[in-house]
Every structure is written in structure tokens, then in C-alpha cells.
Design an enzyme around this catalytic site. Structure first.
Site, mmCIF file in Angstrom:
data_model
loop_
_atom_site.group_PDB
_atom_site.id
_atom_site.type_symbol
_atom_site.label_atom_id
_atom_site.label_comp_id
_atom_site.label_asym_id
_atom_site.label_seq_id
_atom_site.Cartn_x
_atom_site.Cartn_y
_atom_site.Cartn_z
ATOM 1 N N LEU A 88 1.058 -0.822 0.157
ATOM 2 C CA LEU A 88 0.538 0.364 -0.299
ATOM 3 C C LEU A 88 0.807 1.785 0.055
ATOM 4 O O LEU A 88 0.567 2.109 -0.756
ATOM 5 C CB LEU A 88 -0.736 0.556 1.115
ATOM 6 C CG LEU A 88 -1.897 -0.680 1.196
ATOM 7 C CD1 LEU A 88 -2.766 -0.813 2.592
ATOM 8 C CD2 LEU A 88 -2.829 -1.061 0.001
ATOM 9 N N GLY A 89 2.131 1.121 0.460
ATOM 10 C CA GLY A 89 2.823 2.644 0.816
ATOM 11 C C GLY A 89 3.864 1.938 1.736
ATOM 12 O O GLY A 89 4.291 1.273 2.409
ATOM 13 N N VAL A 126 3.947 -0.904 4.610
ATOM 14 C CA VAL A 126 2.342 -1.147 4.968
ATOM 15 C C VAL A 126 1.531 -1.925 3.617
ATOM 16 O O VAL A 126 1.560 -1.390 2.630
ATOM 17 C CB VAL A 126 1.354 0.736 4.919
ATOM 18 C CG1 VAL A 126 -0.188 -0.071 5.458
ATOM 19 C CG2 VAL A 126 1.803 1.042 5.743
ATOM 20 N N GLY A 135 7.766 4.243 3.289
ATOM 21 C CA GLY A 135 7.952 5.843 3.493
ATOM 22 C C GLY A 135 9.258 5.534 4.811
ATOM 23 O O GLY A 135 8.445 5.008 6.067
ATOM 24 N N ASP A 165 1.996 14.730 12.272
ATOM 25 C CA ASP A 165 2.093 15.364 11.304
ATOM 26 C C ASP A 165 1.350 14.946 10.107
ATOM 27 O O ASP A 165 0.750 13.790 9.436
ATOM 28 C CB ASP A 165 2.644 13.735 11.029
ATOM 29 C CG ASP A 165 3.478 13.681 9.964
ATOM 30 O OD1 ASP A 165 3.769 14.643 9.474
ATOM 31 O OD2 ASP A 165 3.966 12.164 9.408
#
Length: 369
Positions: A97-98, A105, A100, A212
Site C-alpha cells: 500500500l505504501g 504498509v 516511507g 504529522d
């Protein structure tokens, strides 16, 4: 820092660098052939160039923290191997999903409960700063039970990997939507801001400052269009986490930091989150951020030295009440912002036509008032 990095270059105005594999003779030949075909169509395009322009394609996964895009497959294979080794058959990983910072994830399936989940992993060794941040994220998020905050189901760790199991929100991030559409309608922006204000009110009442807030950390649920707040990777408890600010380090994403947060002030409270919420509101309505700068220092100088532009300068169709609510969030002096997220929510709802049906049916609004 553990936030999922799927940002929206179209809003930040920052250039997007996409690294590609080395060019071979074969790809050069294809490039020359494509150029010839483009030149032959130049006359046709010239007539319509002034009336329509193409939006640059944004890659689904951009390089993060020096990791080249071509290494993504290798990183994912390593993640999958560790997940299978440490978690066994409990979760079936479906797709990334992502990614960073130190975290990734994945969409996975909880085999026992037959439901999709979001599986967030960190591969740093126990005792490292990223691992400790990950523990804090799990503990803080697990203490916040609210329909506008992505719930945490479980947290576990091993020497080589730690993982956090969360609800999978079917839909898209606010960053995805802004990347695809550039600007949102004022009705959409008001609804998203109102949802997030309620989620922040719950977090702030429990002493948690997110620190954030940005479009990549806002999830928009398919169907209900509910906005959910995710990723508490750098969140802090206002009264107990002074160790995170005693060295005056600035935690968060520079483009969405309040002035006091960027300065590393130790007394950052919920009004700092409201500043970031105002930045997102400005971006949703205008397609840009109110401040620009090539470095975090330049961004901070811009915020400290000049007042933000008015929303209606870039989006004249914005209702005055909505523009005023966002501009109050962006006051450089903390005491001039909204005193609470609930105050902002009430101002946003005053002219929106009332509560949405899913808010009334859940019955959680009354508990907050």
C-alpha cells in the site's frame, strides 16, 4: 520517521524526480522512433495545444529516503519473506500500500477472522530509534477509540521485525485524490475538515498531538466518504513526551508544520495540528499550499515573515465562512487560532446543513459535546 510517503507534488509545487534504470541501445532506438512519430503529429497538436494541457503522470510509488524505484521489488520480497517467517500463516500479504522512512504498509488478509487488514512493518532491530517510535505509535493509537481514527487491532515484535495490525480502509488517501483532481469542491473540503476536526478533538482530549497531519495520512473511505486520521508515528502526549522535544528537533513533515513545531518548541499542543489542518484545507480549495520554499528553513522563514494569502484570492467561489475558518487555523500566533478542534468543527458545521446520517447513527457526536 514512519509516515507513509505518498505525497502530492501537484499541491506542494516541488519537482518530482523519478529515477529509471540505465538507458540501453534498444531503449534509445525506441526513443528516436517515438520522437519521429511525435514530430509527424506536431502540426495536429499545435492547433489544440492552447486549449488543453495534460496533467503530468505521478508514479504510484515514488523514491523515498534515497531508495530508488527499481529497488522496490527487492525490498518488497525481503518484507514478504520476513512476514512469512515471523507471522507464519496468520496473514496473507496481498499487495503493497505504501512505503516511507523505515516502515512499509501492506494489504493483508487475516486468515482466522477472514477480513482484510493493513499490516504495517518496521525492519529495524530492537533498541533502534525507529523501533521505539513504532512502539510509541502503537501504544498511542491503541488508546484512541474514535470512528475518525484508524483503529489498531494488534502489535507484536521480534528481533528482526515489528508489526502493527490496523483496520484496512477501502478507498484512497487525500493525497491520491488531490493528485488526481488538483482541487476539491468546497462541500468536499468542508466535510473532510469537519471529520478530521472531530477526530483531532478526541485525540487532543486524550492528550495526544498528532504532529504529522498531511494528505498522505488522511484516508477517505469508499462509499461513506468519511475521512479517517492515520499514522501516529511521531505523535506525542502533550504532558509526558518532553524527551521528544528537549533537543529541539522538529518532528513531522516540513510542508505541513506549524511555525512553533518547525522551531522545535517543547510546548507544542493541539493548536499545532489545527495549523496543519488549515494548510490542508487551503490546498484542497486552491490546489496549492499557501507557503513555498526550497528548504525547511525557507518554509519556516516564509511562515514567520508573512501572513498567508487569502483563500478567496485563489478560490473565489469559496464561501466566506469556510475561508475564514481555514484562515484562522493559519494564524502564525498560536493564541489567535481556534482554541480547540471542536470550536473549528462547530464553525464548519454551522452552514453545512447539519450532521451526516452516519454520524447520527453511530451516536458518537453526543459523547463529545
Amino acid at each position: 520517521m514512519s509516515s507513509i510517503s505518498l505525497e502530492m507534488p501537484a499541491v506542494t509545487g516541488a519537482p518530482v524526480e523519478v529515477r529509471r534504470p540505465p538507458v540501453t541501445a534498444e531503449t534509445e532506438a525506441r526513443k528516436r522512433e517515438s520522437a519521429k512519430q511525435s514530430q509527424s503529429r506536431a502540426g495536429v497538436r499545435a492547433g489544440s495545444a492552447g486549449t488543453r494541457s495534460r496533467t503530468p503522470t505521478i508514479p504510484a510509488l515514488t523514491p523515498v529516503s534515497g531508495v530508488l524505484a527499481q529497488n522496490a521489488a527487492r525490498l518488497e520480497a525481503t518484507d514478504r519473506r520476513l512476514i512469512a517467517l515471523e507471522l507464519g500463516a496468520r496473514y496473507q500479504v496481498e499487495r503493497l500500500l505504501g512505503r516511507g522512512g523505515n516502515a512499509a504498509v501492506y494489504l493483508a488478509r487475516d486468515v482466522s477472522l477472514h477480513r482484510p487488514v493493513a499490516l504495517k512493518i518496521v525492519r529495524d532491530k530492537d533498541g533502534s530509534e525507529p523501533r521505539e517510535q513504532f512502539r510509541r505509535e502503537a501504544r498511542l493509537a491503541a488508546q484512541l477509540a474514535h470512528p475518525g481514527i484508524v483503529p489498531v487491532y494488534a502489535y507484536e515484535e521480534r528481533p528482526a521485525i515489528a508489526w502493527l495490525v490496523m483496520q484496512y480502509v477501502s478507498g484512497e488517501s487525500l493525497a491520491d485524490r488531490l493528485r488526481a483532481r488538483g482541487r476539491l469542491t468546497h462541500q468536499e473540503a468542508r466535510r473532510i475538515l469537519a471529520d478530521l476536526a472531530l477526530a483531532l478533538e478526541h485525540a487532543h482530549r486524550n492528550g495526544v498531538v498528532h504532529r504529522d497531519l498531511k494528505p498522505a495520512n488522511i484516508l477517505l473511505e469508499r462509499g461513506s466518504e468519511r475521512a479517517l486520521l492515520a499514522d501516529f508515528g511521531v505523535a506525542m502526549r502533550h504532558w509526558s513526551d518532553r524527551e521528544m522535544t528537549r533537543d529541539r528537533r522538529a518532528w513531522g513533515t516540513p510542508a505541513y508544520m506549524s511555525p512553533e513545531q518547525a522551531l522545535g518548541e517543547p510546548d507544542v499542543d493541539g493548536r499545532s495540528d489545527l495549523y496543519a489542518l488549515g494548510l490542508m484545507g487551503f490546498a484542497m480549495l486552491t490546489g496549492r499550499l499557501p507557503f513555498t520554499g526550497g528548504t525547511p528553513e525557507a518554509l519556516l522563514a516564509s511562515r514567520l515573515s508573512s501572513a498567508p494569502p487569502r483563500v478567496r484570492e485563489y478560490a473565489p467561489d469559496t464561501p466566506p465562512s469556510l475561508a475564514a475558518a481555514i484562515e484562522r487555523c493559519l494564524e502564525p500566533k498560536v493564541e489567535r487560532r481556534w482554541k480547540s478542534a471542536m470550536g473549528l468543527h462547530q464553525a464548519l458545521m454551522a452552514e453545512s446543513g447539519g450532521w451526516r446520517s452516519w454520524e447520527r447513527s453511530l451516536g458518537w457526536v453526543k459523547a463529545l459535546l
